[in-house]
Structure formats: C-alpha cells, structure tokens
Scaffold this active site. Structure first.
Site, mmCIF file in Angstrom:
data_model
loop_
_atom_site.group_PDB
_atom_site.id
_atom_site.type_symbol
_atom_site.label_atom_id
_atom_site.label_comp_id
_atom_site.label_asym_id
_atom_site.label_seq_id
_atom_site.Cartn_x
_atom_site.Cartn_y
_atom_site.Cartn_z
ATOM 1 C CG ASN A 10 -1.740 1.218 1.387
ATOM 2 O OD1 ASN A 10 -1.774 2.049 0.493
ATOM 3 N ND2 ASN A 10 -2.425 1.349 2.521
ATOM 4 C CD GLU A 168 -3.368 -2.363 7.383
ATOM 5 O OE1 GLU A 168 -2.339 -2.652 6.789
ATOM 6 O OE2 GLU A 168 -3.937 -1.264 7.260
ATOM 7 N N GLY A 174 2.648 2.378 10.805
ATOM 8 C CA GLY A 174 3.596 3.481 10.648
ATOM 9 C C GLY A 174 4.330 3.846 11.923
ATOM 10 C CB SER A 213 5.410 -1.760 11.937
ATOM 11 O OG SER A 213 4.998 -0.431 12.228
HETATM 12 P P1 13P Z 1 3.121 0.459 7.681
HETATM 13 O O1 13P Z 1 3.625 -0.847 7.100
HETATM 14 O O2 13P Z 1 3.848 1.651 7.200
HETATM 15 O O3 13P Z 1 3.018 0.378 9.179
HETATM 16 O O4 13P Z 1 1.619 0.634 7.148
HETATM 17 C C1 13P Z 1 0.725 -0.423 7.253
HETATM 18 C C2 13P Z 1 -0.488 -0.108 6.484
HETATM 19 O O5 13P Z 1 -1.258 0.758 6.846
HETATM 20 C C3 13P Z 1 -0.718 -0.850 5.236
HETATM 21 O O6 13P Z 1 -2.006 -0.637 4.749
#
Ligand code: 13P
Length: 250
Positions: A10, A168, A174, A213
């Site tokens: 993504n 998630e 993030g 993450s």
């Molecule tokens: P990160 O891998 O940057 O934590 O983001 C995860 C995410 O929201 C994927 O849709």
C-alpha cells in the site's frame, strides 16, 4: 487447508507517476514468475493506469487504495470501482484505518464499497483493526466483530471467496511497533472463527493479511502463523528491496 499467501504493498499518498513507474518496474524485474505467493501493489489513483499498463502480462496485480460505492453520477471527486476496473485494477483496499480515522468512513460505507467492488469484478481487501485505546480497554475482539458484521453485511459465500481481510491494528501502523506474532495470530484466529460462524467452511479459504510495520526482519515470523496468510505493507513497500524480501520471507 492451504491458502496462497497474498502480499500487497500500500503506497498510500506517495510517488508521482514517473516515480511509481520506476518502483513498479524495479519490483517487476526482480520478482520474476510467482508460484506460491500472490503479489499486488496499490499506487495513488493518478498512477494506476500507467502502472497497470507497465505490469501487463506480469505476475503483479494492481490495487486501488479506496473506491466509491456508486458507479457514476454527480459525485464530484470520487473514483468508482467501475473506473478502477477500467484502468486495469484487480483489487481494491477498502476501509483502511486512515480512511476510517481521517475521512470518517463507517462500517456501512465499507459495506457499500465492498459490494461495489464485487459488482464490478474487483477483489476487495477489507481492513479491520482496533486503536490502542480500544486494545487497552479490552475491546479488541468487540471492535473487530462490529467491523466484520457491518463491513461484510449481506455478502454471500460466493462473494466471500473473493474477499481478502486485512487485520491492521491502528497502533502498529507506521509506528514501527509491530504486533507480536502471538498478538496478531490471536486476532487472526478470532477473525476466522467469526467468519466461520457467518460463512461456514468458506472461512478456511479466506485469506487474512496482517498489516502494521511489517518489515523484512519480522515478516517470516508473522507470516509463519497459522492464520496469517499474507501482509498489507505500507512503508516497507516503497523500497523494492524491502518489499521483495517480505514477499520471499520464509
Ligand atoms: P506500515 O507498514 O507503514 O506500518 O503501514 C501499514 C499499512 O497501513 C498498510 O495498509
């Protein structure tokens, strides 16, 4: 039951058309033919057409990051599932926590969008997940149940075979704070048990991605869990090498 692993990058709000083409091409050239894993990337709307064209005939699929629930009409600024299909998308991410958080997207909207995707021949990736506050309050399972009930309302077993779920946890997105494999597996197993209540044996065929993450160094452990069938990758999907190492993680 063996489920083919599914990894989706993504890209969120990153990269111009030229930059998207560069990254998509690097991934395509390095990945080669895929046998036991399905892979997709989700660039910004404005790069979808060019990226889908570039990836034609490759083993990489293209996903939209959102879609609207009507196919067309007086809806200024929206992009429909029909139009995503038209530019070569195979998948669409629906109900990402950033949309729920910043654009007040409800479970009802997620449900309408999921139905629009299915109606237009797209494979939806439906996201669920609890906030840190909800986890701390012991509300994780309740929150997930509500999101599944609302988001998947009125879907048939056949519809469900086309859906991928993505767990998630909002606190892991993030932040560099990944759920432990045990924490993630606990929720994935819960999701599958709820799917089993609603859709019977179809639940064993539905893929449930983990997102939050995911990095090359934690992917193998997470993806090695019984009910974790892939990953929805944010930050690490913006670097070809990291994304490839996640795809290959064993
Ligand atoms: P990160 O891998 O940057 O934590 O983001 C995860 C995410 O929201 C994927 O849709």
């Amino acid at each position: 039951m063996s489920r083919t692993r599914f990894v989706c990058g993504n890209w969120k709000l990153h990269k111009t058309v030229a930059e998207s083409l560069e990254l998509a091409t690097a991934i395509k050239n390095a990945v080669g033919p895929l046998r036991d894993v399905e892979v997709a990337i989700a660039p910004v709307f404005t790069a979808l057409h060019a990226v889908a064209k570039r990836l034609e005939g490759s083993s990489l699929g293209v996903a939209g990051q959102d879609c609207f629930w009507e196919d067309q009409g007086a809806w200024t600024g929206e992009v429909s599932a029909k139009l995503l299909k038209d530019v070569g998308c195979k998948y669409v991410i629906i109900g990402h926590s950033e949309r729920r958080q910043h654009f007040t997207e409800t479970d009802h909207a997620v449900n309408l969008k999921t139905k629009a995707a299915l109606r237009n021949g797209l494979l939806p990736i439906v996201c669920v997940g609890e906030t840190e506050k909800e986890r701390d309050a012991g509300e994780t399972f309740g929150r997930i149940e509500t999101q599944l009930e609302g988001g998947l309302r009125e879907l048939s077993n056949d519809d469900m075979l086309k859906v991928t779920l993505a767990y998630e946890p909002v606190w892991a997105i993030g932040t560099g704070r990944t759920a432990t494999p045990a924490q993630a597996e606990e929720v994935h197993a819960y999701i599958r048990s709820r799917l089993s209540d609603k859709f019977g044996s179809v639940a064993e065929k539905v893929r449930i991605q983990y997102g939050g993450s995911v990095k090359p160094d934690n992917a193998a452990l997470l993806l090695g869990q019984t009910d974790i069938d892939g990953a929805l990758v944010g930050g690490a999907s913006l670097k070809a090498e990291d994304f490839l190492n996640i795809i290959k993680a064993r």
